[in-house]
Design a protein around this motif. Structure first.
Motif, PDB file in Angstrom:
ATOM      1  N   LYS A   1       0.788  -1.048  -0.039  1.00 39.52           N
ATOM      2  CA  LYS A   1       0.021   0.016   0.039  1.00 39.52           C
ATOM      3  C   LYS A   1       0.897   1.191   0.091  1.00 39.52           C
ATOM      4  O   LYS A   1       1.649   1.355   0.933  1.00 39.52           O
ATOM      5  CB  LYS A   1      -0.797  -0.086   1.361  1.00 39.52           C
ATOM      6  CG  LYS A   1      -1.810  -1.115   1.457  1.00 39.52           C
ATOM      7  CD  LYS A   1      -2.973  -0.847   2.449  1.00 39.52           C
ATOM      8  CE  LYS A   1      -3.978  -1.994   2.392  1.00 39.52           C
ATOM      9  NZ  LYS A   1      -4.936  -2.090   3.594  1.00 39.52           N
ATOM     10  N   ALA A   2       0.846   2.232  -1.037  1.00 40.75           N
ATOM     11  CA  ALA A   2       1.677   3.353  -1.009  1.00 40.75           C
ATOM     12  C   ALA A   2       0.784   4.347  -1.362  1.00 40.75           C
ATOM     13  O   ALA A   2      -0.399   4.426  -1.947  1.00 40.75           O
ATOM     14  CB  ALA A   2       2.573   3.129  -2.222  1.00 40.75           C
ATOM     15  N   SER A   3       1.286   5.593  -0.739  1.00 43.46           N
ATOM     16  CA  SER A   3       0.384   6.784  -0.780  1.00 43.46           C
ATOM     17  C   SER A   3       1.279   7.981  -1.019  1.00 43.46           C
ATOM     18  O   SER A   3       2.479   7.823  -0.616  1.00 43.46           O
ATOM     19  CB  SER A   3      -0.335   6.944   0.409  1.00 43.46           C
ATOM     20  OG  SER A   3       0.195   7.077   1.552  1.00 43.46           O
ATOM     21  N   ASP A   4       0.798   9.276  -1.166  1.00 40.41           N
ATOM     22  CA  ASP A   4       1.526  10.380  -1.430  1.00 40.41           C
ATOM     23  C   ASP A   4       2.519  10.177  -2.249  1.00 40.41           C
ATOM     24  O   ASP A   4       2.369   9.784  -3.366  1.00 40.41           O
ATOM     25  CB  ASP A   4       1.916  10.820   0.029  1.00 40.41           C
ATOM     26  CG  ASP A   4       0.817  11.182   1.139  1.00 40.41           C
ATOM     27  OD1 ASP A   4      -0.272  11.592   0.421  1.00 40.41           O
ATOM     28  OD2 ASP A   4       0.906  11.063   2.221  1.00 40.41           O
ATOM     29  N   ASN A   5       3.973  10.643  -1.995  1.00 38.79           N
ATOM     30  CA  ASN A   5       4.955  10.539  -2.899  1.00 38.79           C
ATOM     31  C   ASN A   5       5.722   9.267  -2.803  1.00 38.79           C
ATOM     32  O   ASN A   5       7.030   9.311  -3.186  1.00 38.79           O
ATOM     33  CB  ASN A   5       5.729  11.939  -2.710  1.00 38.79           C
ATOM     34  CG  ASN A   5       5.190  13.072  -3.866  1.00 38.79           C
ATOM     35  OD1 ASN A   5       4.481  12.739  -4.599  1.00 38.79           O
ATOM     36  ND2 ASN A   5       5.635  14.124  -3.603  1.00 38.79           N
ATOM     37  N   SER A   6       5.388   8.301  -2.206  1.00 33.17           N
ATOM     38  CA  SER A   6       6.132   7.254  -1.637  1.00 33.17           C
ATOM     39  C   SER A   6       6.596   6.506  -3.097  1.00 33.17           C
ATOM     40  O   SER A   6       5.787   6.415  -4.001  1.00 33.17           O
ATOM     41  CB  SER A   6       5.595   6.035  -0.681  1.00 33.17           C
ATOM     42  OG  SER A   6       4.339   5.782  -1.383  1.00 33.17           O
ATOM     43  N   ARG A   7       7.451   5.703  -3.340  1.00 33.97           N
ATOM     44  CA  ARG A   7       7.851   4.838  -4.221  1.00 33.97           C
ATOM     45  C   ARG A   7       8.306   3.390  -3.617  1.00 33.97           C
ATOM     46  O   ARG A   7       9.211   3.420  -2.814  1.00 33.97           O
ATOM     47  CB  ARG A   7       9.135   5.413  -5.049  1.00 33.97           C
ATOM     48  CG  ARG A   7       8.996   6.862  -5.645  1.00 33.97           C
ATOM     49  CD  ARG A   7       7.996   6.558  -6.919  1.00 33.97           C
ATOM     50  NE  ARG A   7       7.964   7.564  -7.887  1.00 33.97           N
ATOM     51  CZ  ARG A   7       6.595   8.235  -7.687  1.00 33.97           C
ATOM     52  NH1 ARG A   7       5.813   7.774  -7.322  1.00 33.97           N
ATOM     53  NH2 ARG A   7       6.430   9.528  -8.289  1.00 33.97           N
ATOM     54  N   VAL A   8       7.494   2.369  -4.246  1.00 33.84           N
ATOM     55  CA  VAL A   8       7.957   0.988  -3.524  1.00 33.84           C
ATOM     56  C   VAL A   8       8.303  -0.010  -4.771  1.00 33.84           C
ATOM     57  O   VAL A   8       7.769   0.059  -5.972  1.00 33.84           O
ATOM     58  CB  VAL A   8       6.474   0.412  -2.915  1.00 33.84           C
ATOM     59  CG1 VAL A   8       6.903  -0.972  -2.613  1.00 33.84           C
ATOM     60  CG2 VAL A   8       6.031   1.361  -1.941  1.00 33.84           C
TER      61      VAL A   8
ATOM     62  N   THR B   1      -2.101  -1.509  -3.739  1.00 34.85           N
ATOM     63  CA  THR B   1      -2.851  -0.483  -3.646  1.00 34.85           C
ATOM     64  C   THR B   1      -2.129   1.127  -3.621  1.00 34.85           C
ATOM     65  O   THR B   1      -1.118   1.125  -2.820  1.00 34.85           O
ATOM     66  CB  THR B   1      -3.724  -0.343  -2.465  1.00 34.85           C
ATOM     67  OG1 THR B   1      -4.172  -1.613  -2.637  1.00 34.85           O
ATOM     68  CG2 THR B   1      -4.448   0.489  -2.440  1.00 34.85           C
ATOM     69  N   ALA B   2      -2.194   1.898  -4.689  1.00 37.22           N
ATOM     70  CA  ALA B   2      -1.449   3.168  -4.679  1.00 37.22           C
ATOM     71  C   ALA B   2      -2.560   4.264  -4.702  1.00 37.22           C
ATOM     72  O   ALA B   2      -3.619   4.311  -5.457  1.00 37.22           O
ATOM     73  CB  ALA B   2      -0.835   3.124  -5.990  1.00 37.22           C
ATOM     74  N   SER B   3      -2.029   5.517  -4.090  1.00 29.94           N
ATOM     75  CA  SER B   3      -2.959   6.575  -4.251  1.00 29.94           C
ATOM     76  C   SER B   3      -2.168   7.854  -4.250  1.00 29.94           C
ATOM     77  O   SER B   3      -0.803   7.941  -3.674  1.00 29.94           O
ATOM     78  CB  SER B   3      -3.812   6.728  -3.003  1.00 29.94           C
ATOM     79  OG  SER B   3      -3.261   6.837  -1.687  1.00 29.94           O
ATOM     80  N   GLY B   4      -2.635   8.976  -4.632  1.00 28.91           N
ATOM     81  CA  GLY B   4      -1.759  10.185  -4.838  1.00 28.91           C
ATOM     82  C   GLY B   4      -0.815  10.027  -6.060  1.00 28.91           C
ATOM     83  O   GLY B   4      -0.887   9.319  -7.114  1.00 28.91           O
ATOM     84  N   GLN B   5       0.477  10.457  -5.511  1.00 29.74           N
ATOM     85  CA  GLN B   5       1.556  10.372  -6.564  1.00 29.74           C
ATOM     86  C   GLN B   5       2.589   8.960  -6.378  1.00 29.74           C
ATOM     87  O   GLN B   5       3.674   9.078  -6.865  1.00 29.74           O
ATOM     88  CB  GLN B   5       2.370  11.509  -6.381  1.00 29.74           C
ATOM     89  CG  GLN B   5       1.702  12.793  -6.636  1.00 29.74           C
ATOM     90  CD  GLN B   5       1.784  13.245  -8.060  1.00 29.74           C
ATOM     91  OE1 GLN B   5       2.514  13.072  -8.588  1.00 29.74           O
ATOM     92  NE2 GLN B   5       0.686  14.366  -8.279  1.00 29.74           N
ATOM     93  N   ALA B   6       1.867   8.097  -5.797  1.00 31.49           N
ATOM     94  CA  ALA B   6       2.734   7.122  -5.362  1.00 31.49           C
ATOM     95  C   ALA B   6       3.083   6.050  -6.567  1.00 31.49           C
ATOM     96  O   ALA B   6       2.185   6.213  -7.456  1.00 31.49           O
ATOM     97  CB  ALA B   6       1.775   6.185  -4.275  1.00 31.49           C
ATOM     98  N   GLY B   7       3.918   5.262  -6.491  1.00 26.95           N
ATOM     99  CA  GLY B   7       4.560   4.650  -7.592  1.00 26.95           C
ATOM    100  C   GLY B   7       4.710   3.133  -6.689  1.00 26.95           C
ATOM    101  O   GLY B   7       5.634   3.008  -5.997  1.00 26.95           O
TER     102      GLY B   7
END
Length: 142
Positions: free
Chosen positions: A79-86, A115-121
């Protein structure tokens, strides 16, 4: 098939092959078999033991296997959100040509959930990921 069931099958096959080999050697009437009854039993028992040993060797190897698949199972959830990169890699992640051997074992089952939201990759790789590098990716220094 479970390991205990395979062992029951292996032992049963060896016992049955001994019994059938004994019956076959006793019921056969070849001219080269000994005429005395005690000697015929010795030959029949030896024949049955060799037959049971052959069957037992093959079936005990089979019964001793662990039954699991040789390949890897990869499960990746993120699960990634905002500006995170996984970045998730189930095998090796190394630049090609850096002297590290890639793990070439097959990936049998891959489960990926992201699951990604915002600017997440999110990057998920179930096998090997070789990043650029090596001779092709390097620039010459002046």
């Amino acid at each position: 098939m479970s390991r205990s069931v395979r062992w029951v099958v292996a032992v049963s096959a060896a016992v049955l092959s001994f019994g059938r080999g004994l019956w076959l050697a006793r019921s056969a009437s070849f001219v080269w078999l000994p005429q005395a009854d005690a000697d015929r039993w010795v030959v029949a028992t030896a024949f049955a033991a060799v037959a049971a040993g052959s069957v037992g060797a093959a079936t005990t190897w089979w019964a001793g296997q662990d039954g699991s698949r040789s390949g890897k199972q990869v499960t990746q959830r993120v699960k990634a959100s905002d500006n995170s990169r996984v970045n998730q890699v189930g095998g090796d992640q190394n630049p090609a040509g850096r002297g590290m051997a890639a793990d070439n074992s097959p990936v049998e089952q891959v489960t990926q959930d992201a699951t990604a939201s915002g600017q997440a990759g999110v990057t998920q790789v179930g096998g090997n990921q070789h990043t650029s590098g090596g001779r092709r990716g390097r620039r010459r220094r002046p």
